[in-house]
Design an enzyme around this catalytic site. Structure first.
Site, short mmCIF file in Angstrom:
data_model
loop_
_atom_site.label_atom_id
_atom_site.label_comp_id
_atom_site.label_asym_id
_atom_site.label_seq_id
_atom_site.Cartn_x
_atom_site.Cartn_y
_atom_site.Cartn_z
N GLY A 26 21.91 -9.45 -9.40
CA GLY A 26 21.64 -8.68 -8.20
C GLY A 26 21.21 -7.27 -8.55
N SER A 27 20.44 -6.63 -7.66
CA SER A 27 20.13 -5.21 -7.85
C SER A 27 21.34 -4.37 -7.43
CB SER A 27 18.91 -4.83 -7.03
OG SER A 27 17.78 -5.47 -7.56
N GLY A 28 21.27 -3.08 -7.70
CA GLY A 28 22.37 -2.20 -7.33
C GLY A 28 23.27 -1.85 -8.51
N HIS A 29 22.93 -2.39 -9.69
CA HIS A 29 23.74 -2.13 -10.90
C HIS A 29 22.98 -1.29 -11.91
CE1 HIS A 29 26.10 -5.20 -9.09
NE2 HIS A 29 25.20 -6.13 -9.31
N LYS A 64 25.71 -13.17 -16.15
CA LYS A 64 27.05 -12.71 -15.77
C LYS A 64 27.72 -13.79 -14.92
CE LYS A 64 25.86 -8.72 -13.76
NZ LYS A 64 24.42 -9.07 -13.62
N ASP A 83 24.87 -16.26 -9.75
CA ASP A 83 24.08 -16.07 -10.97
C ASP A 83 24.09 -17.34 -11.81
OD1 ASP A 83 24.60 -13.48 -9.91
OD2 ASP A 83 23.98 -12.61 -11.80
N HIS A 93 30.22 -5.48 -7.12
CA HIS A 93 29.48 -5.82 -5.91
C HIS A 93 30.16 -5.29 -4.67
CE1 HIS A 93 28.32 -8.85 -8.89
NE2 HIS A 93 27.13 -8.73 -8.34
#
Ligand SMILES: Nc1ncnc2c1ncn2[C@@H]1O[C@H](COP(=O)(O)OP(=O)(O)O)[C@@H](O)[C@H]1O
Ligand SMILES: Nc1ncnc2c1ncn2[C@@H]1O[C@H](COP(=O)(O)OP(=O)(O)O)[C@@H](O)[C@H]1O
Ligand SMILES: [Mg+2]
Ligand SMILES: [Mg+2]
Ligand SMILES: [Mg+2]
Ligand SMILES: [Mg+2]
Lengths: 205, 355, 355, 205
Positions: free
Chosen positions: B52-55, B103, B108, B217
């Site tokens: 996911g994006s945001g990391h 991960k 995922d 998350h």
């Protein structure tokens, strides 16, 4: 009927977008409604111009797989992929086909997700729904009655996830703290089952 | 919503566009979205990751010479879809197979498995290695297992370097697995975070509360408690990491003989007196760099008490959770092989040395 | 107070201790506090900077090969005291004099002047060059003048490299002055920040408000307005920078003939079509890296519209204001000399390439 | 008297720490009280064991310079440094010495800060205080009366900074927005003047 179901799912999941994400907030990452809405919006936009039920369900599956992401994407994708397999080429569904559709779909999720009922997932709504479908028909009920029973069973299964301790997905990280919350995936599954009932009813009306 | 964004519904797209404009060592592809090394991969194993994006900077910031060959960013906090990894894999395939570093989140794991299936159907060999290093989660039997945290960064660095030095796919997969069982992490949050789509905090924390054992998350952690000093917080996390047992779990790996996904039992190392480790003191996003140094001092103290020596360290933003304030700590036991590849030159937007 | 700290009254001390433990390329000295290059400076000009803490990685993170020889951190948001620069100067003096790079805040200017006086009394030649690049402030006659922002980072990089290549003190001072008049910056905040000592936000912003033209000390900016999109915010800042006039001001510099501080009139460049620039898109602290990329895309667009080409860029945390959410933009016109020294190898905790 | 003044300053600045930092918040960086309290705490801890007034004031200056930082550190440091210069070796102060002390200190700040009255700084309290000292004594008042007048003048000067547009220091960045706020440095200056009056009164009582 299938096309009607798909449209009904898209509309009911869009309506419940915020509510599903909110359910995903205490025990997940607050995106389940966004994921489902985004997926079914794409499903509507890409639905093939065919009456082949197998092709329609495969189309739904491929779009969900490539647009949803997260856990729900591959799981619902697998559900529709497996559900559609025996229906390739068909343009009409018998009530038995509907049972088969759900049972195949559920088996797909079980395998892909290494999961089963009691783990606080979508299976807790889908499995009772499939069981209710089969048994209502076996007892002589018609499709509408069977879908009514399936919807009720899915709703009960969904509510039944509240006291459960999650054993799969993000919610399982919370351990005991997952207890007391309704599973968002079970909730979307209930809406999906109900949508089929509504679609069938809409047609027969 | 206090964010510097244009369009809450697809921030990933606008950010990727900027990323592509900014970094000419990488190429950004759209629809499906992936970032890959400019120039391609020839005659060695390609190393791909994503999530996911945001990391950020994970994973796109680690694409470049000596680290990732491609990264697949999903929507914010939502794993990418198989078509992304499929296209990325075809773009960077150099004929020696693909290692996917994944991960351990259900989404995922499932999406990378589907992608591996798709790539394999094209005749490309693929290995998925799962990173599950979050010691906050003790149990594995009745859960989705431990989450993937900071060890991912070390795995990407080490495997990227080993691919350049000619490791074949099986050896690279084995090295990646080793980094994973050598690595343990744990995080905590002082504040929650907010995805652009939702516009509300993913959980509520009181003014005097913190959350221990969080993921990346915005999920709540395993315990909520009153805020403590940086040293006390660090001791709590560090002791949990340093004293973690030989965690055992079953992971799905591809068996090329059986041509199916099989369950493999994998056991972590435990830290021993005399161990050398690579440490990450990682800001969850909103915690400023300065605060990471009190944490580092306390971590060094804890490590010393356990007879463990920090031989390399990263202190900064490496695997974040949007604007969340908090910190995570990662320790990876470093043997000669891991250290050799860790020290090798790297040139990516977010990690660079020796080049 | 949501901070990872031990002791609110002296966070600088605990953070410096951690910094010293973490980075073995630098030495940290206490009482008075300063950070300097391990190994010392021989036969070249020493480059020193410093300022209040809370802006990390500035300045300590830039001590190392090819950048600063020493940094003097004050208390949070409070300029350092002359004894710090005095001791740092004596520690790194390599016999060729000292360049002090000073951000234009009254406190910094005065304390670095006093330090220069003290060092000069020891027979060490010192030049103080002021960085005052904040275009938010238009007027110079009736104010303390423009503040020092991101151009400081480029000045430290470029002068550190030029010292290594043998520039003498006067030439280095002239180069630093050139970087300053070539550089313009402006910042904005989505949230305020909080010093550990005070424990309350330094100003209050409504949920839908942002503050334009802020400095780096939690001071309010020049204007408050409703939050806009990242692209609109960036256009506002970038246009103000790109269209800024030939700002003229009087700065105090040391006159070695008159042996006194004299007023020198200095005039900025204006950006012209065809200019090449180094850009910084800087997080004020709490803004995550991902959001900086939408800003970068909008900045690149604005630059192009003005016929200005971004030839190098830094995107990340470079000069921060604790946990403040927001961004600042810096553009430095890069001629051949500046670009040459910018590209030279550097190895510091926060900036590293070519080494 | 000087030792008594120093103790009085330390205690009144400690008391007003929060208030001074708060005044520094709308038009500065909210640290003035912290800076002054930290500085005078160090002054007390390092005060030399001498009756030499010049040495005492130089001690105050050096400690402020090395412990306060910011704008106030070098400015107040310069004030006490210049104030103490002509008093080296003295152990008693005449009223004229007190006038001299303030006037020298103020001149030091003017030069170091390139500033003057009307710019919304500490000078707006200190300069009127120095003027009031000189004129009250010239008109035949005693030291206590002169210090009373100086304190009143400093207070008026401090309040007079409220409508001013800042032209020096951090507040000047705010332009028009600096109007309507009392200058923190003028406030600490008022406290410093008042502290001398209190110290002298305390001795004569
Ligand atoms: N292994 C699994 N088997 C079946 N369903 C699962 C499994 N893991 C997660 N789920 C379902 O997926 C839902 C979460 O979906 P979603 O929020 O879209 O994905 P993510 O958790 O990746 O954000 C859960 O509520 C649960 O019902
Ligand atoms: N050039 C100057 N001349 C005289 N006084 C000044 C000058 N600049 C600032 N001051 C005074 O210093 C005060 C601020 O001190 P302080 O807050 O301790 O320092 P800083 O502004 O560096 O944080 C202001 O309120 C003002 O009275
Ligand atoms: Mg979710
Ligand atoms: Mg998700
Ligand atoms: Mg200050
Ligand atoms: Mg101040």
């Amino acid at each position: 009927m299938i096309r009607r179901w798909i449209e009904e799912m898209a509309s009911v999941l869009a309506e419940n977008r915020a509510c599903l994400s909110e359910l995903d907030s205490p025990i997940g990452d607050a995106d389940h409604g966004n994921n489902m809405e985004r997926g079914f919006r794409a499903v509507l936009a890409t639905l093939p111009e065919t009456e082949d039920i197998g092709a329609l369900l495969k189309g739904v599956a491929m779009t969900l797989i490539s647009r949803v992401g997260g856990a729900a994407g591959p799981l619902y994708g697998t559900f529709f992929l497996e559900a559609g397999k025996p229906l390739a080429g068909k343009t009409e569904l018998t009530p038995e086909d509907v049972v088969q559709l759900f049972e195949n779909g559920v088996t797909g999720i079980r395998k892909r997700g290494r999961s089963d009922t009691g783990m606080k997932t979508m299976l807790d709504a889908l499995v009772p729904a499939a069981d209710a479908l089969r048994s209502t028909l076996a007892e002589g009920g018609d499709l509408a009655a069977a879908l009514k029973a399936a919807t009720d069973a899915a709703e009960a299964g969904m509510k039944g996830t509240i006291p459960m301790l999650a054993q799969r997905g993000r919610a399982s990280y919370l351990g005991e703290r997952s207890v007391g919350h309704q599973d968002p995936g079970a909730t979307s599954s209930y809406l999906i089952v109900r949508a089929l009932g509504d679609a069938v009813e809409g047609i027969s009306r | 919503m206090k964010k510097l964004i244009d369009n809450a519904d697809d921030v990933t797209l606008e950010q990727l566009k900027g990323f592509g404009l900014a970094h000419d060592t990488v190429e950004v592809h759209f629809d499906p979205n992936f970032i890959c090394l400019a120039g391609g991969v020839e005659g060695r194993v390609a190393v791909i990751s994503g999530g996911g994006s945001g990391h950020e900077p994970l994973h796109g910031g680690y694409v470049g010479m000596g680290m990732l060959d491609a990264a697949c960013p999903g929507q914010v906090f939502t794993s990418p879809t198989p078509d992304q990894m499929y296209e990325a894999g075809k773009a960077v395939n150099g004929g020696k197979g693909i290692l996917q570093i994944v991960k351990n989140y259900t989404g995922d794991v499932l999406n990378f498995q589907m992608a591996a299936d798709l790539l394999r159907a094209e005749g490309i060999e693929v290995r998925n290695i799962i990173i599950d290093d979050d010691v906050a989660l003790q149990d594995s039997l009745y859960t989705a297992g431990r989450r993937g945290l900071g060890t991912t960064v070390i795995a990407e660095k080490v495997c990227g370097a080993a691919s350049r030095e000619g490791y074949d796919l099986d050896r690279l997969a084995a090295l990646c697995r080793k980094v994973n069982i050598h690595g343990k992490s744990m995080g905590m949050a002082l504040t929650s975070c907010m995805t652009p789509q939702n516009g509300t905090p993913s959980f509520e924390l009181g003014e005097d509360e913190m959350e221990i054992g969080i993921g990346i998350h915005g999920e709540p952690g395993i315990e909520r408690m009153p805020i403590k000093s940086a040293t006390e917080v660090t001791s709590m996390l560090a002791r949990r990491i340093l004293e973690d047992g030989a965690y055992t779990r079953t992971l799905s790996e591809w068996d090329s003989e059986k041509e199916d996904w099989v369950d493999v039992e994998i056991q972590d190392i435990t830290f021993q007196q005399g161990d050398e480790v690579i440490a990450i003191v990682n800001s969850m996003g909103g915690t400023p760099i300065s605060e990471l140094y009190t944490v580092y001092a306390a971590l060094a103290e804890q490590a010393e008490q356990h007879g463990v020596k920090i031989v390399r360290r990263l202190i900064g933003h490496y695997i974040t959770s949007l604007e969340m304030a908090g910190v995570s700590i990662t320790l990876v036991k470093a043997d000669e092989e891991i250290l050799h590849f860790y020290d090798a030159p790297v040139n990516t937007p977010a990690l660079r040395w020796g080049a």
